[in-house]
Write a protein that holds these residues in place. Structure first.
Motif, mmCIF file in Angstrom:
data_model
loop_
_atom_site.group_PDB
_atom_site.id
_atom_site.type_symbol
_atom_site.label_atom_id
_atom_site.label_comp_id
_atom_site.label_asym_id
_atom_site.label_seq_id
_atom_site.Cartn_x
_atom_site.Cartn_y
_atom_site.Cartn_z
ATOM 1 N N VAL A 97 0.847 -1.202 0.000
ATOM 2 C CA VAL A 97 0.000 0.000 0.000
ATOM 3 C C VAL A 97 0.880 1.248 0.000
ATOM 4 N N VAL A 102 -4.408 7.018 -1.579
ATOM 5 C CA VAL A 102 -4.009 5.655 -1.208
ATOM 6 C C VAL A 102 -4.062 4.750 -2.434
ATOM 7 N N ILE A 106 -3.268 0.798 -3.742
ATOM 8 C CA ILE A 106 -2.902 -0.580 -3.380
ATOM 9 C C ILE A 106 -2.339 -1.240 -4.636
ATOM 10 N N GLU A 164 2.539 -2.158 4.732
ATOM 11 C CA GLU A 164 2.150 -3.568 4.586
ATOM 12 C C GLU A 164 0.640 -3.649 4.330
ATOM 13 N N PHE A 165 0.243 -4.537 3.433
ATOM 14 C CA PHE A 165 -1.177 -4.737 3.138
ATOM 15 C C PHE A 165 -1.785 -5.643 4.202
ATOM 16 N N LEU A 166 -2.889 -5.175 4.800
ATOM 17 C CA LEU A 166 -3.566 -5.996 5.815
ATOM 18 C C LEU A 166 -4.826 -6.588 5.212
ATOM 19 N N GLU A 176 -13.036 -4.332 7.284
ATOM 20 C CA GLU A 176 -12.914 -2.955 7.772
ATOM 21 C C GLU A 176 -14.126 -2.520 8.580
ATOM 22 N N MET A 179 -8.837 -2.200 10.496
ATOM 23 C CA MET A 179 -8.899 -3.460 9.759
ATOM 24 C C MET A 179 -8.876 -4.546 10.823
ATOM 25 N N ILE A 215 -5.875 1.509 10.356
ATOM 26 C CA ILE A 215 -5.366 1.816 9.023
ATOM 27 C C ILE A 215 -5.383 3.320 8.755
ATOM 28 N N GLU A 216 -6.187 4.042 9.485
ATOM 29 C CA GLU A 216 -6.124 5.499 9.350
ATOM 30 C C GLU A 216 -6.815 6.169 10.523
HETATM 31 P P1 AMP Z 1 -7.737 5.749 3.427
HETATM 32 O O1 AMP Z 1 -7.718 6.782 2.341
HETATM 33 O O2 AMP Z 1 -6.608 5.833 4.392
HETATM 34 O O3 AMP Z 1 -9.112 5.629 4.017
HETATM 35 O O4 AMP Z 1 -7.522 4.341 2.695
HETATM 36 C C1 AMP Z 1 -8.403 3.974 1.690
HETATM 37 C C2 AMP Z 1 -8.658 2.498 1.752
HETATM 38 O O5 AMP Z 1 -7.467 1.787 1.448
HETATM 39 C C3 AMP Z 1 -9.056 1.979 3.115
HETATM 40 O O6 AMP Z 1 -10.400 2.149 3.380
HETATM 41 C C4 AMP Z 1 -8.681 0.519 2.991
HETATM 42 O O7 AMP Z 1 -9.691 -0.181 2.289
HETATM 43 C C5 AMP Z 1 -7.460 0.565 2.124
HETATM 44 N N1 AMP Z 1 -6.244 0.449 2.940
HETATM 45 C C6 AMP Z 1 -5.535 1.444 3.506
HETATM 46 N N2 AMP Z 1 -4.470 0.965 4.166
HETATM 47 C C7 AMP Z 1 -4.485 -0.378 4.004
HETATM 48 C C8 AMP Z 1 -3.658 -1.444 4.454
HETATM 49 N N3 AMP Z 1 -2.546 -1.237 5.163
HETATM 50 N N4 AMP Z 1 -4.003 -2.701 4.095
HETATM 51 C C9 AMP Z 1 -5.111 -2.933 3.357
HETATM 52 N N5 AMP Z 1 -5.926 -1.987 2.908
HETATM 53 C C10 AMP Z 1 -5.626 -0.704 3.221
#
Ligand code: AMP
Ligand code: GLY
Length: 425
Positions: free
Chosen positions: A147, A159, A161, A192-194, A198, A279, A288-289
């Motif tokens: 990611v 973001v 992936i 790292e991808f988790l 969610e 997550m 994750i955020e």
């Molecule tokens: P965000 O803009 O931070 O909300 O990220 C957008 C989306 O990316 C999230 O809702 C997750 O579905 C995905 N995502 C972000 N970080 C990860 C992570 N480390 N592993 C897997 N999916 C992620």
């Protein structure tokens, strides 16, 4: 008291609806507001980031509380602006200080904070544009998917992936050296991808004490079955059925408590909402955020379930005695379905007449991208147009009622996801 709400989306219509219900609200103004907020207060045409104009309005109108909806004014420091002015510092600004808003404003800051306070999160490293070669080498040493996150605010688009290492390297070059996300991508977090499921947890805090609001899950992708492009959010449910007491206890102990303690330790003033994106991996929560505000459209599902007086809670947030308050939640599940314009989340249509707004039943209809024509008709004026929230004892029934109403309201090119919540029933 007189209250000013900043923002103009579906989230802010929901805030306006909740604030106007409070006996403590004498008069509500919304800057700039939308067609929906107008039913609950007076819209004033000031941008949510025009601090000088906001300050002027607050002083002239005896405003005692400013509730901040979106992240932009928070990251730009609206809290600090008020605090720094002798004539304004008594005003209760509901939202974190600029330093606190960095939890959302800088992914690198958030990751450092998480790591420092031992809060479960994905492994990561941060690189700047001068470190492109190191960043590429780092990707080589990691597993895919991987990611990439632009450090700064990128309107929900920062973001990426990547399924392949080559793709990640190309993306890194575009972000770090070709300014794909502008200055937001001057730094990139590689994470790292988790793999898991969610959900979102929302905290209201005075910086020391906190209340955990009802949980929610949003549906970010445009297509049925979570496919296609990312959007701001196409729907939400609350509560999350898999958020058991056991899981929520882990969230509280491993995430919320250390987050609040960390803010205190850093001497960061935080009087507002924390949106924690989680997550759940094999029953364990990972952050994750962080966002420094409520979610949109999660707010449309979460806030109407709250029975407590929101303004009363906000007063306690300002005073720092939130520990004296209890959160009362209605015994209903809520489902929110977003109606979007054809084309969204890419270039979308506008100015389509919206019909049957009065024909809905058993739902709340929150406006996001709408506009009133001279003759009083309502037309579309944005990608996400309306959010429909329904309630029932059973989540399944709440979804069915919201969908029924999503079918009733009409405009040319109307699009909505008919599968909101179906993954968790
Ligand atoms: P965000 O803009 O931070 O909300 O990220 C957008 C989306 O990316 C999230 O809702 C997750 O579905 C995905 N995502 C972000 N970080 C990860 C992570 N480390 N592993 C897997 N999916 C992620
Ligand atoms: N619905 C996602 C967000 O508000 O960030």
């Amino acid at each position: 008291m007189k209250i000013l709400l900043l923002g103009s989306g579906g989230r802010e219509h929901t805030f306006a609806y909740m604030i106007a219900k409070s006996a403590l609200c004498e008069k509500l103004f919304i800057a700039p507001g939308n067609t929906g907020t107008e039913k609950h207060g007076e819209n004033i045409s000031i941008a949510a980031t025009d601090f000088d104009a906001i300050a002027d309005f607050v002083l002239k109108n005896g405003i005692e509380m400013v509730v901040v909806g979106p992240e932009d004014p928070l990251v730009k420091g609206v809290y600090d602006y008020f605090l720094a002015d002798e004539k304004l510092k008594h005003v209760a600004v509901i939202g974190p200080s600029k330093a606190g808003a960095q939890l959302e404003g800088s992914k690198d800051f958030a990751k450092k904070f998480l790591q420092h306070y031992n809060i479960p999160t994905a492994k990561y490293a941060t690189f700047t544009s001068t470190q492109i070669e190191e960043a590429i080498k780092y990707v080589d040493d990691q597993n895919v998917p991987i990611v990439l996150k632009a450090d700064g605010l990128a309107a929900g688009k920062g973001v990426v992936i990547c399924e392949l290492k080559e793709e990640a390297k190309q993306e890194l070059r575009e972000m770090l050296t070709q300014q794909k996300f502008g200055a937001a991508g001057d730094k990139v977090v590689i994470e790292e991808f988790l793999k898991g499921i969610e959900m979102s947890v929302f905290i209201l805090t005075d910086g020391k004490n906190y209340l955990t609001l009802p949980t929610a899950k949003d549906y970010k992708r445009i297509g049925v079955g979570d496919t296609g492009l990312n959007t701001g959010g196409m729907g939400a449910i609350s509560p999350v059925p898999f958020a058991t007491d056991e899981l929520m206890k882990k969230v509280d102990e491993q995430i919320t408590k250390p987050t609040i303690a960390g803010l205190q330790q850093e001497k960061i003033i935080y009087k507002g909402f924390i949106y924690i994106g989680l997550m759940i991996v094999n029953g364990e929560p990972y952050v994750i955020e962080y966002n420094c505000r409520m979610g949109d459209p999660e707010t449309q599902a979460v806030l109407p379930r709250i029975k407590s007086d929101l303004v009363d809670l906000f007063i306690s947030v300002h005073k720092g005695n939130l520990n004296e308050k209890k959160l009362e939640v209605l015994p209903y599940a809520a489902a929110t379905v977003v109606l979007a314009s054809r084309g969204y989340p890419e270039k979308f249509e506008k100015e389509k007449l919206i019909s049957n707004l009065q024909q809905t039943n058993e739902c709340l209809v929150f406006h996001a991208g709408t506009r009133m024509r001279k003759n009083g008709d309502i037309e579309t004026n944005g990608g996400r147009v309306l959010a429909i929230t329904s309630f029932s004892r059973e989540l399944k029934d709440a979804v069915a009622i919201a969908i029924r109403n999503a079918e009733i309201i009409d405009f040319e090119g109307k699009y909505f996801r008919g599968d909101i919540g179906k993954d968790v029933f």
